[in-house]
Design a protein around this motif. Structure first.
Motif, PDB file in Angstrom:
ATOM      1  N   LYS A   1      -8.146   3.052   8.685  1.00 18.42           N
ATOM      2  CA  LYS A   1      -8.104   1.589   8.662  1.00 18.42           C
ATOM      3  C   LYS A   1      -9.472   0.948   8.892  1.00 18.42           C
ATOM      4  O   LYS A   1      -9.843   0.005   8.194  1.00 18.42           O
ATOM      5  CB  LYS A   1      -7.091   1.073   9.686  1.00 18.42           C
TER       6      LYS A   1
ATOM      7  N   THR B   1     -10.521  -2.975  14.578  1.00 20.97           N
ATOM      8  CA  THR B   1      -9.106  -2.756  14.296  1.00 20.97           C
ATOM      9  C   THR B   1      -8.430  -2.260  15.562  1.00 20.97           C
ATOM     10  O   THR B   1      -9.069  -1.600  16.390  1.00 20.97           O
ATOM     11  CB  THR B   1      -8.919  -1.718  13.167  1.00 20.97           C
TER      12      THR B   1
ATOM     13  N   GLY C   1      -4.179  -1.575  17.482  1.00 23.97           N
ATOM     14  CA  GLY C   1      -2.734  -1.560  17.364  1.00 23.97           C
ATOM     15  C   GLY C   1      -2.068  -2.873  17.702  1.00 23.97           C
ATOM     16  O   GLY C   1      -0.978  -3.153  17.228  1.00 23.97           O
TER      17      GLY C   1
ATOM     18  N   SER D   1      -5.363  -6.380  13.165  1.00 22.49           N
ATOM     19  CA  SER D   1      -4.340  -5.593  13.865  1.00 22.49           C
ATOM     20  C   SER D   1      -3.576  -4.729  12.861  1.00 22.49           C
ATOM     21  O   SER D   1      -3.588  -4.984  11.650  1.00 22.49           O
ATOM     22  CB  SER D   1      -3.381  -6.508  14.624  1.00 22.49           C
ATOM     23  N   ASN D   2      -2.914  -3.715  13.381  1.00 24.19           N
ATOM     24  CA  ASN D   2      -2.194  -2.762  12.532  1.00 24.19           C
ATOM     25  C   ASN D   2      -1.159  -3.416  11.636  1.00 24.19           C
ATOM     26  O   ASN D   2      -0.891  -2.925  10.542  1.00 24.19           O
ATOM     27  CB  ASN D   2      -1.513  -1.688  13.389  1.00 24.19           C
TER      28      ASN D   2
ATOM     29  N   ASN E   1      -1.995   1.803   4.092  1.00 22.76           N
ATOM     30  CA  ASN E   1      -3.202   1.268   4.733  1.00 22.76           C
ATOM     31  C   ASN E   1      -3.973   0.295   3.844  1.00 22.76           C
ATOM     32  O   ASN E   1      -5.190   0.174   3.953  1.00 22.76           O
ATOM     33  CB  ASN E   1      -4.120   2.382   5.239  1.00 22.76           C
TER      34      ASN E   1
END
Length: 178
Positions: A14, A110, A112, A143-144, A151
């Motif tokens: 990511k 980036t 979670g 963010s995830n 992805n």
């Protein structure tokens, strides 16, 4: 003029994806620039232990050389344990203290969850300040939940902000170089 992206992650894709997006958007806006991604997943950077740079492995020397020769940067880090990655900090420890002096630097991070949205601002900005970098203001946190299962970035706001970061880097670099 060379824009170098650094992805400070050893696992996952990511962060590299987000850094590469900024590079590609900048290249699309100004085809005359050269872009390169230093994805630390593909380098075996040795730990700093006080030796002169020339005694480290080729990956370490090549990464440092590419950074030293670049004109401006976008640096990315995932957030692990509420901090930037150790591999990115280790890379910084290899760099000459003047490497970013009067050079434009933007950053992305980036994580979670949104709880980590200010980690890069609170940790990466002071490091870049130590190096006397000219840090942009349109840095991006992703963010995830902004990615799909492959992805790919699916959050339109994130795409707009990455575009704004690319614009800012090019604008500031253009002003700096006249």
């Amino acid at each position: 003029m060379k824009l170098v992206g650094i992805s400070g992650a050893l696992i996952g894709s990511k962060t590299a994806k987000v850094v590469k997006e900024v590079l590609l958007r900048a290249k699309q806006k100004n085809p005359a620039i050269d872009i390169e991604l230093i994805d630390l997943r593909k380098y075996k950077i040795e730990f700093v232990d006080g030796r002169p740079l020339e005694s480290y492995n080729d990956d370490t020397k090549n990464a440092i050389e590419k950074i030293v020769e670049a004109d401006f940067f976008v640096i990315g880090t995932p957030v692990y344990q509420a901090s930037i990655t150790g591999v990115l900090k280790n890379l910084f420890d290899h760099l000459p203290t003047t490497v970013f002096e009067t050079k434009i630097v933007g950053f992305v991070s980036t994580a979670g969850s949104n709880h980590h949205s200010l980690v890069a601002e609170n940790q990466l900005r002071p490091i870049l300040s130590f190096f006397k970098a000219l840090v942009g203001s349109k840095n991006v946190f992703v963010s995830n939940d902004s990615f799909d299962r492959e992805n790919e970035i699916v959050n339109e706001d994130v795409g707009r902000r990455l575009n704004d970061l690319a614009d800012e880097l090019l604008f500031l670099q253009g002003k700096l170089k006249g």
